[in-house]
Design an enzyme around this catalytic site. Structure first.
Site, PDB file in Angstrom:
ATOM      1  N   GLU A 106      10.828   1.292   7.885  1.00  0.00           N
ATOM      2  CA  GLU A 106      12.018   1.761   7.187  1.00  0.00           C
ATOM      3  C   GLU A 106      12.578   2.927   8.018  1.00  0.00           C
ATOM      4  O   GLU A 106      13.419   2.708   8.875  1.00  0.00           O
ATOM      5  CB  GLU A 106      11.663   2.162   5.756  1.00  0.00           C
ATOM      6  CG  GLU A 106      12.890   2.492   4.942  1.00  0.00           C
ATOM      7  CD  GLU A 106      12.533   3.149   3.630  1.00  0.00           C
ATOM      8  OE1 GLU A 106      13.186   2.828   2.635  1.00  0.00           O
ATOM      9  OE2 GLU A 106      11.637   4.009   3.604  1.00  0.00           O
ATOM     10  N   HIS A 162       7.002   1.952   5.520  1.00  0.00           N
ATOM     11  CA  HIS A 162       8.094   2.735   4.932  1.00  0.00           C
ATOM     12  C   HIS A 162       7.769   4.224   5.020  1.00  0.00           C
ATOM     13  O   HIS A 162       6.615   4.616   4.897  1.00  0.00           O
ATOM     14  CB  HIS A 162       8.339   2.319   3.483  1.00  0.00           C
ATOM     15  CG  HIS A 162       9.210   1.110   3.398  1.00  0.00           C
ATOM     16  ND1 HIS A 162      10.351   1.067   2.644  1.00  0.00           N
ATOM     17  CD2 HIS A 162       9.130  -0.084   4.029  1.00  0.00           C
ATOM     18  CE1 HIS A 162      10.938  -0.116   2.788  1.00  0.00           C
ATOM     19  NE2 HIS A 162      10.211  -0.838   3.613  1.00  0.00           N
ATOM     20  N   GLU A 163       8.826   5.012   5.232  1.00  0.00           N
ATOM     21  CA  GLU A 163       8.712   6.469   5.425  1.00  0.00           C
ATOM     22  C   GLU A 163       7.780   6.864   6.570  1.00  0.00           C
ATOM     23  O   GLU A 163       7.113   7.897   6.493  1.00  0.00           O
ATOM     24  CB  GLU A 163       8.261   7.195   4.130  1.00  0.00           C
ATOM     25  CG  GLU A 163       9.181   7.028   2.969  1.00  0.00           C
ATOM     26  CD  GLU A 163       8.880   5.800   2.134  1.00  0.00           C
ATOM     27  OE1 GLU A 163       9.839   5.178   1.667  1.00  0.00           O
ATOM     28  OE2 GLU A 163       7.707   5.452   1.945  1.00  0.00           O
ATOM     29  N   HIS A 200       0.852  -1.193   0.000  1.00  0.00           N
ATOM     30  CA  HIS A 200       0.000   0.000   0.000  1.00  0.00           C
ATOM     31  C   HIS A 200       0.881   1.235   0.000  1.00  0.00           C
ATOM     32  O   HIS A 200       1.251   1.742   1.058  1.00  0.00           O
ATOM     33  CB  HIS A 200      -0.879   0.066   1.256  1.00  0.00           C
ATOM     34  CG  HIS A 200      -1.967  -0.956   1.292  1.00  0.00           C
ATOM     35  ND1 HIS A 200      -2.643  -1.268   2.448  1.00  0.00           N
ATOM     36  CD2 HIS A 200      -2.510  -1.733   0.318  1.00  0.00           C
ATOM     37  CE1 HIS A 200      -3.569  -2.197   2.186  1.00  0.00           C
ATOM     38  NE2 HIS A 200      -3.506  -2.504   0.907  1.00  0.00           N
ATOM     39  N   GLU A 201       1.259   1.697  -1.173  1.00  0.00           N
ATOM     40  CA  GLU A 201       1.907   3.014  -1.236  1.00  0.00           C
ATOM     41  C   GLU A 201       0.785   4.041  -1.140  1.00  0.00           C
ATOM     42  O   GLU A 201      -0.147   4.017  -1.942  1.00  0.00           O
ATOM     43  CB  GLU A 201       2.678   3.162  -2.550  1.00  0.00           C
ATOM     44  CG  GLU A 201       3.270   4.543  -2.785  1.00  0.00           C
ATOM     45  CD  GLU A 201       4.177   5.016  -1.658  1.00  0.00           C
ATOM     46  OE1 GLU A 201       5.230   4.387  -1.434  1.00  0.00           O
ATOM     47  OE2 GLU A 201       3.818   6.009  -0.978  1.00  0.00           O
ATOM     48  N   GLU A 236      18.098   0.668  -0.664  1.00  0.00           N
ATOM     49  CA  GLU A 236      17.607   1.148  -1.962  1.00  0.00           C
ATOM     50  C   GLU A 236      18.407   2.340  -2.478  1.00  0.00           C
ATOM     51  O   GLU A 236      18.568   2.507  -3.686  1.00  0.00           O
ATOM     52  CB  GLU A 236      16.120   1.503  -1.866  1.00  0.00           C
ATOM     53  CG  GLU A 236      15.826   2.669  -0.920  1.00  0.00           C
ATOM     54  CD  GLU A 236      14.329   2.906  -0.704  1.00  0.00           C
ATOM     55  OE1 GLU A 236      13.554   1.952  -0.836  1.00  0.00           O
ATOM     56  OE2 GLU A 236      13.955   4.053  -0.384  1.00  0.00           O
TER      57      GLU A 236
HETATM   58  C1  NOJ Z   1       9.889   3.946  -1.036  1.00  0.00           C
HETATM   59  C2  NOJ Z   1      10.098   2.652  -0.347  1.00  0.00           C
HETATM   60  O1  NOJ Z   1      11.124   2.741   0.605  1.00  0.00           O
HETATM   61  C3  NOJ Z   1      10.422   1.619  -1.400  1.00  0.00           C
HETATM   62  O2  NOJ Z   1      10.756   0.399  -0.793  1.00  0.00           O
HETATM   63  C4  NOJ Z   1       9.256   1.486  -2.342  1.00  0.00           C
HETATM   64  O3  NOJ Z   1       9.607   0.598  -3.356  1.00  0.00           O
HETATM   65  C5  NOJ Z   1       8.884   2.832  -2.957  1.00  0.00           C
HETATM   66  N1  NOJ Z   1       8.774   3.833  -1.942  1.00  0.00           N
HETATM   67  C6  NOJ Z   1       7.592   2.786  -3.713  1.00  0.00           C
HETATM   68  O4  NOJ Z   1       6.527   2.626  -2.811  1.00  0.00           O
HETATM   69 CA    CA Z   2      12.266   4.882   1.497  1.00  0.00          CA
END
Ligand code: NOJ
Ligand code: CA
Length: 715
Positions: free
Chosen positions: A501, A482-483, A413-414, A507
């Site tokens: 994260e 994440h974030e 889920h972004e 990354e």
């Molecule tokens: C940042 C995240 O840290 C990464 O793992 C992810 O692939 C991208 N955002 C896209 O959601």
């Molecule tokens: Ca990130």
């Protein structure tokens, strides 16, 4: 008459108790609390005879009210000794002891409408935690915190390991300087980080790691960040005083509280041994026990995923090309496929096959759902709906396929930081997951937050991440955020919140100047103290020109150091982050990732120095006496001597040593390794040679009769 009597009582108590001193259970640490002549609350902390925190002021400013800074008298003092143990649902050790001396000082401001604030101190053998509490009372109800004024006056110009103070991100490269030389303005030009709100030259994030000239390791951080903004600190370079700074909301307020209320804990860890900082459980101990009664569904896990191939540009999250962004999400059916979409049914099946073959629990799939054509950088409210797959991703077929292969798909889920949108859709999104066999989700918050003007680290967002953990728990869903705001030990309270994260992950090595060779040795002493990180280790193909000759980026470690990270960076959730086809090129090295445990009965921090090296051994949970060892170094080669005295003295074991080759080097020859097996026992001391930017990984399992015949003893 009654109020006169209580006033008299307060005065008597005040005279009796202007200064309070307590010691930690082993008497190494001592804390003194006192009121200044102006009635300002002040504390100081010593480690033996060494001063850690010189007399420093405490207090909170409240909007439109007399600040909670001075004119206090001591109304009550209570002290108690606590010694208890608890078993985490998952963790570095089986049982955690919580042993501290508590001092509760109730402070009253004697105006005609007296108000009370309690400062609660908990002094452990490895550090101090303290927080502000606002009990229920007549003249303080709902109130707005306009500032926090907690000071940490240090005894000198310590060496510090820091990143810029920022209300939105922790994804910076670490710097190592004296406190007086901190200059966080490099954050303004760190354009590789999507969303930044640098505070200013003298502001740094917590956890802030420091080392004093006389050999003390000191870490300033916080625990149990709930209903309050995250804390960074401003450095006063004349007095070496750190002053708390908390993220504001869009109108400049910091926190909205209703008495009874309490702030998060402010923490000061201290020891003359660096390994004590890494082994400390103080932050966890300052958090509340699990709020989830049935934890049987919560499982530490490894996963592969349609992920790194997106970051190295082999495939895309988006299904169509992104130049016609106006069309997108309203009319995505009309989009023309770009031919590079990563999350296709076929490609996901390939990952499922790989996971199934190698005993990897999960497969993360990013870019499965519509919206990726215009998700980034637009501050747009409606982007993803979290339930509509792209036409080439067959949810039902993959659900069936994964189940047949005994593999779990991991949802993504972004939110693109459109958090209002996510909150509206969360129930539907979690229901969709459950209907399709998913029980873990990686969330993401890339971008500027909506509600507009909020920061990733503000009170509103802090509460959001917790709402997600709570709601997910109702659906029996595990979270990898994440974030988000940096973790502060809340995984004790919400053990379904496996990892975050909240730092510069692997990354960055794929598409920026990356992470310097000492990065992971600093992370251990900073970000990781708050909780597990989804760092995404295990990148075997170190140099990115493999994918595209024009790409100059590379991972700043050797291949073997990538193995060691599974042990040195504790997390119940780790990715085997590289592409399956890369693991197929190095099956003997991949064996370590297959074998390494994700949950532990015990952890031994053998040797460590922030910015230089970390060596850890851990005993796997629910396995037959298996140990895993990780050693990492910075840009310098190192010989790490590891006595295996933690092994059962009566037994023989097989040590499989994954080592950098003699000529390995993170830049010049990063992928050269050798694997050897030896018989070892509790008297063996391994001598591990780590290449510049390198590491060593060792698995240790009980020897069979066959092994004893076949293998040589280590010497
Ligand atoms: C940042 C995240 O840290 C990464 O793992 C992810 O692939 C991208 N955002 C896209 O959601
Ligand atoms: Ca990130």
């Amino acid at each position: 008459m009654k109020s006169f009597l209580s006033l008299l009582l307060v005065i008597i108590l005040t005279i009796a108790a202007t200064a309070q001193t307590i010691q930690s259970p082993n008497k190494k640490l001592s804390l003194a609390f006192s009121l200044s002549q102006d009635g300002e609350p002040t504390y100081q902390l010593n480690f033996g005879k060494k001063q850690v925190i010189l007399p420093s002021k405490l207090g909170i400013e409240i909007k439109d009210q007399t600040p909670f800074l001075r004119t206090f008298v001591i109304a009550n003092v209570e002290s108690s000794l606590v010694d208890e143990s608890w078993d985490p649902v998952w963790g570095e050790v089986k049982t955690i002891r919580s042993n501290y001396r508590e001092l509760k000082v109730a402070l009253t401001q004697m105006a005609n409408k007296p108000r009370t604030m309690i400062v609660t101190f908990r002094l452990f053998d490895d550090g101090l935690g303290f927080r502000y509490e606002f009990p229920q009372q007549d003249h303080l109800g709902y109130f707005t915190v306009s500032n926090e004024r907690t000071e940490f006056k240090l005894a000198g110009n310590h060496k510090a390991f820091w990143i810029p103070g920022d209300f939105d991100t922790n994804e910076y490269e670490y710097h190592e300087t004296a406190l007086s030389d901190v200059d966080a303005t490099y954050g303004f030009s760190a354009t590789e980080i999507a969303t930044r709100t640098v505070i200013g030259k003298n502001f740094v994030q917590t956890p802030l790691m420091m080392k004093s000239a006389d050999g003390l390791y000191i870490n300033i951080s916080e625990a149990a960040l709930v209903n309050y903004p995250a804390m960074c600190v401003e450095i006063n370079k004349e007095s070496f005083t750190l002053i708390s700074t908390i993220a504001p909301d869009p109108v400049g307020n910091k926190a909205y509280l209703q008495a009874p209320a309490k702030t998060p804990w402010r923490t000061v860890m201290v020891s003359d041994k660096a390994t004590d900082i890494l082994a400390s459980k103080m932050i966890l101990n300052l958090n509340e026990p699990s709020k989830i009664a049935d934890v049987s569904w919560i499982k530490p896990q490894k996963m592969v995923g349609v992920w790194w191939e997106l970051h190295v540009g082999k495939s895309t999250w988006n299904y169509a090309d992104t130049n016609n962004v106006q069309l997108v999400t309203t009319d995505w059916n009309k989009l023309k496929p770009n031919g590079k979409h990563g999350a296709t049914t076929e490609r996901v099946k390939y990952y499922i096959d790989f996971a199934s073959k190698h005993g990897i629990d999960g497969v993360l799939v990013e870019g499965w759902n519509v919206g990726w054509e215009d998700w980034f950088g637009q501050w747009k409210e409606e982007v993803f709906d979290f339930v509509t797959p792209y036409p080439d991703f067959d949810v039902d077929a993959l659900q069936k396929y994964a189940a047949e292969k005994g593999v779990k798909l991991v949802m993504h889920h972004e939110t693109s930081a459109s958090v209002t949108n996510y909150e509206r859709r969360m129930d539907e999104a979690f229901q969709f997951m459950k209907e399709h066999g998913y029980d873990a989700v990686k969330t993401g918050y890339v971008g500027k937050i909506i509600p507009r003007g909020e920061f990733h680290d503000g009170q509103w967002m802090v509460n959001h991440y917790i709402r997600v953990a709570e709601k997910a728990a109702k659906y029996k869903i595990m979270i990898d955020a994440h974030e988000p705001v940096r973790p502060t030990g809340l995984h004790r309270t919400y053990p379904n919140w496996l990892a975050c994260e909240a730092a510069r992950g692997n990354e960055f090595n794929g598409w920026s100047n990356g992470n310097k060779p000492d990065h992971e040795t600093v992370l251990a002493f900073t970000r990781l103290l708050g909780g597990p990180m989804d760092y995404t280790p295990g990148i075997f193909q170190i140099k990115m020109d493999y994918y595209n000759p024009n790409k100059k980026e590379q991972v700043h470690t050797t291949l073997v150091k990538q193995l060691a990270l599974y042990v040195t960076m504790y997390s119940p959730l780790h990715m085997a982050a590289d592409l399956p086809e890369n693991y197929d090129r190095f099956p003997d090295a991949f064996q370590f990732i297959k074998d390494v445990a994700m949950d532990w009965d015990d952890s031994k921090y053998i040797d460590a120095e922030p910015g230089d090296f970390v060596t850890v051994a851990r005993k796997a949970k629910n396995r037959n006496d298996e140990w895993y060892l990780g050693a990492i170094t910075d840009e310098n080669a190192r010989t790490s001597t590891v006595p295996l005295n933690f092994l059962d003295a009566k037994k023989k074991y097989v040590a499989t040593i994954y080592a950098d080759a003699a000529d390995a080097h993170w830049e010049k020859n990063p992928m050269a390794y050798k694997i050897e097996k030896f018989l070892v026992n509790g008297k063996t001391a391994l001598k591990l040679q780590l290449a510049p930017g390198g590491g060593a990984a060792v698995s240790i399992t009980p020897a069979t009769k066959e092994d004893e015949k076949k293998l040589k003893s280590y010497r």
